[in-house]
Design an enzyme around this catalytic site. Structure first.
Site, PDB file in Angstrom:
ATOM      1  N   PRO A 188     -19.429 -13.551  23.107  1.00 25.55           N
ATOM      2  CA  PRO A 188     -19.381 -14.615  24.109  1.00 25.55           C
ATOM      3  C   PRO A 188     -18.728 -14.181  25.415  1.00 25.55           C
ATOM      4  O   PRO A 188     -17.886 -13.282  25.443  1.00 25.55           O
ATOM      5  CB  PRO A 188     -18.508 -15.704  23.450  1.00 25.55           C
ATOM      6  CG  PRO A 188     -18.265 -15.258  22.041  1.00 25.55           C
ATOM      7  CD  PRO A 188     -18.434 -13.770  22.031  1.00 25.55           C
ATOM      8  N   TYR A 190      -7.931  -4.670  25.832  1.00 27.44           N
ATOM      9  CA  TYR A 190      -8.697  -5.777  25.213  1.00 27.44           C
ATOM     10  C   TYR A 190     -10.156  -5.337  25.093  1.00 27.44           C
ATOM     11  O   TYR A 190     -10.776  -5.498  24.042  1.00 27.44           O
ATOM     12  CB  TYR A 190      -8.563  -7.074  26.040  1.00 27.44           C
ATOM     13  CG  TYR A 190      -9.379  -8.198  25.426  1.00 27.44           C
ATOM     14  CD1 TYR A 190      -9.038  -8.725  24.179  1.00 27.44           C
ATOM     15  CD2 TYR A 190     -10.514  -8.701  26.066  1.00 27.44           C
ATOM     16  CE1 TYR A 190      -9.804  -9.732  23.588  1.00 27.44           C
ATOM     17  CE2 TYR A 190     -11.279  -9.710  25.490  1.00 27.44           C
ATOM     18  CZ  TYR A 190     -10.913 -10.221  24.247  1.00 27.44           C
ATOM     19  OH  TYR A 190     -11.687 -11.209  23.664  1.00 27.44           O
ATOM     20  N   GLY A 200      -8.957 -16.982  11.859  1.00 28.58           N
ATOM     21  CA  GLY A 200      -8.658 -17.631  13.131  1.00 28.58           C
ATOM     22  C   GLY A 200      -9.181 -19.056  13.176  1.00 28.58           C
ATOM     23  O   GLY A 200      -9.641 -19.524  14.217  1.00 28.58           O
TER      24      GLY A 200
HETATM   25  P1  NDP Z   1      -7.737 -18.970  20.250  1.00 31.78           P
HETATM   26  O1  NDP Z   1      -6.490 -18.398  20.809  1.00 31.78           O
HETATM   27  O2  NDP Z   1      -7.981 -20.429  20.446  1.00 31.78           O
HETATM   28  O3  NDP Z   1      -7.853 -18.635  18.691  1.00 31.78           O
HETATM   29  C1  NDP Z   1      -7.473 -17.393  18.177  1.00 31.78           C
HETATM   30  C2  NDP Z   1      -7.384 -17.495  16.663  1.00 31.78           C
HETATM   31  O4  NDP Z   1      -7.079 -16.206  16.134  1.00 31.78           O
HETATM   32  C3  NDP Z   1      -6.311 -18.454  16.213  1.00 31.78           C
HETATM   33  O5  NDP Z   1      -6.794 -19.256  15.166  1.00 31.78           O
HETATM   34  C4  NDP Z   1      -5.210 -17.540  15.714  1.00 31.78           C
HETATM   35  O6  NDP Z   1      -4.538 -18.140  14.636  1.00 31.78           O
HETATM   36  C5  NDP Z   1      -6.002 -16.325  15.223  1.00 31.78           C
HETATM   37  N1  NDP Z   1      -5.181 -15.131  15.233  1.00 31.78           N
HETATM   38  C6  NDP Z   1      -4.682 -14.479  16.309  1.00 31.78           C
HETATM   39  N2  NDP Z   1      -3.927 -13.451  15.933  1.00 31.78           N
HETATM   40  C7  NDP Z   1      -3.926 -13.450  14.565  1.00 31.78           C
HETATM   41  C8  NDP Z   1      -3.317 -12.634  13.580  1.00 31.78           C
HETATM   42  N3  NDP Z   1      -2.543 -11.589  13.910  1.00 31.78           N
HETATM   43  N4  NDP Z   1      -3.545 -12.907  12.271  1.00 31.78           N
HETATM   44  C9  NDP Z   1      -4.327 -13.952  11.925  1.00 31.78           C
HETATM   45  N5  NDP Z   1      -4.932 -14.759  12.803  1.00 31.78           N
HETATM   46  C10 NDP Z   1      -4.733 -14.509  14.113  1.00 31.78           C
HETATM   47  O7  NDP Z   1      -8.925 -18.125  20.906  1.00 31.78           O
HETATM   48  P2  NDP Z   1     -10.516 -18.134  20.713  1.00 31.78           P
HETATM   49  O8  NDP Z   1     -10.937 -19.191  19.784  1.00 31.78           O
HETATM   50  O9  NDP Z   1     -11.074 -18.123  22.071  1.00 31.78           O
HETATM   51  O10 NDP Z   1     -10.724 -16.696  20.087  1.00 31.78           O
HETATM   52  C11 NDP Z   1     -11.438 -16.452  18.895  1.00 31.78           C
HETATM   53  C12 NDP Z   1     -12.151 -15.114  19.015  1.00 31.78           C
HETATM   54  O11 NDP Z   1     -13.101 -15.199  20.071  1.00 31.78           O
HETATM   55  C13 NDP Z   1     -11.247 -13.940  19.364  1.00 31.78           C
HETATM   56  O12 NDP Z   1     -11.648 -12.820  18.613  1.00 31.78           O
HETATM   57  C14 NDP Z   1     -11.522 -13.709  20.852  1.00 31.78           C
HETATM   58  O13 NDP Z   1     -11.292 -12.384  21.239  1.00 31.78           O
HETATM   59  C15 NDP Z   1     -13.006 -14.052  20.899  1.00 31.78           C
HETATM   60  N6  NDP Z   1     -13.515 -14.392  22.216  1.00 31.78           N
HETATM   61  C16 NDP Z   1     -12.951 -15.374  22.966  1.00 31.78           C
HETATM   62  C17 NDP Z   1     -13.470 -15.663  24.213  1.00 31.78           C
HETATM   63  C18 NDP Z   1     -12.854 -16.671  25.120  1.00 31.78           C
HETATM   64  O14 NDP Z   1     -13.127 -16.647  26.346  1.00 31.78           O
HETATM   65  N7  NDP Z   1     -12.028 -17.612  24.607  1.00 31.78           N
HETATM   66  C19 NDP Z   1     -14.665 -14.969  24.720  1.00 31.78           C
HETATM   67  C20 NDP Z   1     -15.169 -13.957  23.836  1.00 31.78           C
HETATM   68  C21 NDP Z   1     -14.630 -13.697  22.625  1.00 31.78           C
HETATM   69  P3  NDP Z   1      -2.960 -18.148  14.398  1.00 31.78           P
HETATM   70  O15 NDP Z   1      -2.300 -18.071  15.728  1.00 31.78           O
HETATM   71  O16 NDP Z   1      -2.711 -19.415  13.644  1.00 31.78           O
HETATM   72  O17 NDP Z   1      -2.747 -16.955  13.545  1.00 31.78           O
HETATM   73  C1  8X3 Z   2     -12.961 -13.048  26.335  1.00 33.34           C
HETATM   74  C2  8X3 Z   2     -13.887 -13.005  27.502  1.00 33.34           C
HETATM   75  O1  8X3 Z   2     -14.201 -11.999  29.821  1.00 33.34           O
HETATM   76  O2  8X3 Z   2     -12.073 -13.061  29.322  1.00 33.34           O
HETATM   77  O3  8X3 Z   2     -13.345 -12.127  25.380  1.00 33.34           O
HETATM   78  O4  8X3 Z   2     -12.614 -10.914  28.366  1.00 33.34           O
HETATM   79  S1  8X3 Z   2     -13.144 -12.203  28.805  1.00 33.34           S
END
Ligand code: NDP
Ligand code: 8X3
Length: 250
Positions: free
Chosen positions: A180, A150, A10
């Protein structure tokens, strides 16, 4: 981080993107993974240390194995695996939610993370060292209305993280998770399928975490001494008490 190799899933956006930058700036070689090759190429232009791109969907078990096995020798001594790829899809009551969204979340956030781990593990086991950092979520610690699957996927990541740590205890490989709260990335835009006004509303009146805040914390987790393992770290914006109590300045 000089002489270390770090694989980040990601990396094409958000937390993964910033994490790749901070590790690379500290001298690490980085393996940048994602589905959007153009984004990974953009990221590669922003970093100066050696990097290698792998384009694959974490849900595709065969491709995960094929791509990890294709890593050139120069990058194959993976010291740190950052399992970050994941997203939410939809925010609906279980009675209305789509099974396709549910499949996507379990297949990506949980099963995809397992596939990548299983593919990278032999490269660490053979050397008797390594560090796996999983990106979970506060949604893996508490359930909020309409969070159903989720949350289930992230509870699963938390359980898998603990299971791995137990299983790998005698191998020299460290396992830890960062959970986070709200982070401003493409996350909400993906969750609401490109409905940007709805995505923006999530952050209205709130100062939430930046992707860089989380990346810095992951970097910290990776830089503690060998005998220390940050096994479970929760990081929230000061405005967030839990997944449904926020100090919004509207
Ligand atoms: P983004 O949407 O900005 O990034 C998500 C990343 O995951 C992208 O780089 C995407 O790349 C990759 N991805 C998604 N699906 C696939 C797939 N099937 N195969 C390969 N790569 C994949 O979100 P975040 O940076 O916020 O999320 C990163 C992580 O943090 C996630 O696990 C999310 O659940 C977690 N998280 C996020 C929070 C938030 O509030 N934003 C809070 C807590 C946790 P591409 O599309 O190029 O494949
Ligand atoms: C992402 C944080 O609270 O939107 O993992 O589910 S929340």
């Amino acid at each position: 981080m000089k002489n270390k190799t770090v694989l980040i899933t990601g990396a094409s956006s958000g937390i993964g993107w910033e994490t790749a930058k901070i590790f690379s700036n500290s001298g690490a070689k980085v393996i940048l993974c994602g589905r959007r090759k153009n984004k990974l190429l953009d990221l590669q232009k922003e970093i100066s240390n050696p990097s290698h791109i792998l384009v694959f969907d974490v849900r595709n078990r065969k491709n995960v194995v094929k791509e990890i096995q294709s890593i050139p020798n120069q990058f194959s001594k993976i010291d740190i695996l950052i399992n970050n790829a994941g997203n939410a899809h939809g925010l609906d009551n279980s009675t209305e939610a789509s099974l396709d969204d549910w499949d996507l979340m379990i297949d990506t956030n949980l099963k995809g993370l397992m596939y990548v781990t299983k593919a990278v593990l032999p490269l660490m086991i053979s050397r008797g060292e390594g560090h796996i950092i999983n990106v979970g979520s506060i949604a893996g610690k508490e359930v909020y209305p309409k969070g159903n699957v989720y949350c289930a996927s992230k509870f699963g990541v938390n359980a898998f993280n603990t299971g791995l740590r137990i299983d790998l205890n005698k191998t020299g490989i460290k396992v830890g998770i960062i959970n986070p709260g709200k982070v401003k990335t493409e996350f909400s835009n993906v969750r609401f399928k490109g409905d940007s006004p709805r995505a923006e509303k999530v952050y209205e009146g709130l100062k939430v975490l930046s992707a860089e805040d989380v990346a810095n914390t992951i970097f910290y987790m990776a830089n503690v001494p060998d005998h220390v393992n940050i096994s479970d770290l929760e990081i929230l914006p000061s405005s967030e008490a839990n997944t449904y109590v926020f100090n919004r300045k509207l």
